[in-house]
Enzyme design. Sequence first.
Site, short mmCIF file in Angstrom:
data_model
loop_
_atom_site.label_atom_id
_atom_site.label_comp_id
_atom_site.label_asym_id
_atom_site.label_seq_id
_atom_site.Cartn_x
_atom_site.Cartn_y
_atom_site.Cartn_z
N LYS B 78 1.00 -1.26 0.08
CA LYS B 78 -0.08 0.14 -0.12
C LYS B 78 1.01 1.36 -0.01
CE LYS B 78 -4.04 1.81 2.71
NZ LYS B 78 -4.82 1.30 4.12
N SER B 153 -9.41 1.19 2.96
CA SER B 153 -8.80 1.96 1.96
C SER B 153 -7.80 1.22 1.20
CB SER B 153 -8.20 3.30 3.01
OG SER B 153 -7.17 2.61 3.85
N SER B 177 -9.43 -0.99 7.17
CA SER B 177 -9.09 -0.85 5.87
C SER B 177 -8.31 -2.07 5.07
CB SER B 177 -7.99 0.21 5.82
OG SER B 177 -8.92 1.45 6.03
#
Lengths: 104, 488
Positions: B78, B153, B177
């Site tokens: 990420k 996310s 997330s």
Amino acid sequence: MARESKIDESLVRHVAHLSRLALTDDEITRMTGELSAIVGYIDQLGELDTADVPPTAHALPVHNVFREDEVTPSFDSDTALSNAPQREGTFFRVPKILDTGDGA
Amino acid sequence: MSGVLNVAETARTVRSRKCSARQAVQSAINAIRDREGRLKTFISVSPDAALKRADEIDAAIAHGRDPGPLAGVPVALKDNICNRHAATTCASNILRDFVPPYDAHVVERLTAAGAIILAKTNMDEFAMGSSTENSGFFKTRNPWNENCVPGGSSGGSTAAVAARMIPAAFGSDTGGSIRQPAALCGVTGLKPTYGRVSRYGLVAFGSSLDQIGPITVDARDAALLLAVIAGRDPRDSTSVAEPVPDYVAALDKPIHGLKIGIAAEYFGQGLDPQVETAVRAALDLFRARGAEVREITLPHMKYAVACYYVVATAEASSNLARYDGVHYGHRTPVPSDLIDLYARSRHEGFGAEVKRRIMLGTYVLSSGYYDAYYLKALKVRTLIRRDFERAFESVDVIASPVTPTTAFPIGEKSDDPLAMYLADIYTISANLAGVPAISIPCGFDAKRLPIGLQLTGPWFREDRILNLAHQFQSATDHHTHRPPLAAA
């Protein structure tokens, strides 16, 4: 609980200043509505009696963590300055900060 | 072409010289070339650096050196996890050009174990969102239906693994997330216990909540990766010296006699009946294998979202104060003075949701509102934590849905922040309590969108939820289904 805490544009402008965000008038208006709705939702926390409940800052029984105060290698100044928006020699360059009238 | 192998298979074939690390990386590069244009999961891909690293691993193997348990496994991070000499943007314009001069702890551990960092994934800006629509750069599409969000996310990470473009990716989980997008993309996503994995090098959002975890095809791969990244790191003083058990060895333990709790609070209004049916079918499977399912209660769970949006935004407003246009990140071109430099750099660099959360967090911490909101939320957090303490006195694991619905259409919730926040209603309480939880695929709805099952364990019992997840995956094939564009 702060049920009386009505969020209006003047409060939002104050919070924007505290947040160091130069919001536009349109953003202030939109944010006033959005924050009112979110804070209205958050107000349900007031239903709970927490008079005798201690706060939890994080979920582990870890408190102060100490280490030896020893010198260890760190970045040289070129590395530390590698992402600087503006630099001058081995310094971060910023606009002058004196005599601006607002030191808040 | 069908895409990459999973983590265990890749490491096995590379270690046994059936395939080179270069071939493993090339297979991921090919899959990315083939599919990325449709899904837009990556902010950056570094094929040259990855192939160079692969050659080093192949050379080590040729010289008879142990290349590590993850030899030749390409992974994605990420884009809020720092790796040296590669842009780390947090999908934010304020960090668009930021190149960290150091590696995150997980990057050091993964690299030492033989894994190869190939790409950085799209995300909601600063990990604030549940759909990856808040990325400052572009939207990511769900591989199962390109008109739907991948969740967020960590939506770039979960979509990339679902599309078999990469064997594994890493995400961060502050309120769901990792788990929520894993559920919406039909992959396995683990949020470890708070303190289990060092956050050194993870860009901070909510420091009392953030954890890094693996996103994989199955629980075995998650166990392999957690074993590598878990453990104490002096550079994150909240990481804990708790022993790291053998997660892989624990996978095969029988689940007979295991006590699984279900709480009515996870099955209330707003839960899609198709999600409920799939989760209850999973419970039937556990019962058939000798586990005992018991009713428990988590009476304060309904306050979790409200509590979270005070605690997380308060911490975010403080953490994001560092983006001031001085040391790194975007600086407004012609500031009139220093305060103007701060305020305009931040205004120009941050997107709408990040500004909203900084504002909310500043408000709940501000004079006159601190006790009513911030301190109140910390006390409610205690009540939520106690709910879990009490529950784990009588059960070993808690089973629940991950999300109330399957993936929703792009645009459906993007103008309604509160509706978006409620997408995390079942995942947030694990962060507030600090307990580990895993999302695994447990079926599909009528639109062929994946459904997730959440298994939550007591503090530091990742071994137990991985064991149960693996036993479920040994008896079912939901996790082996692939979206059409990655069909085998």
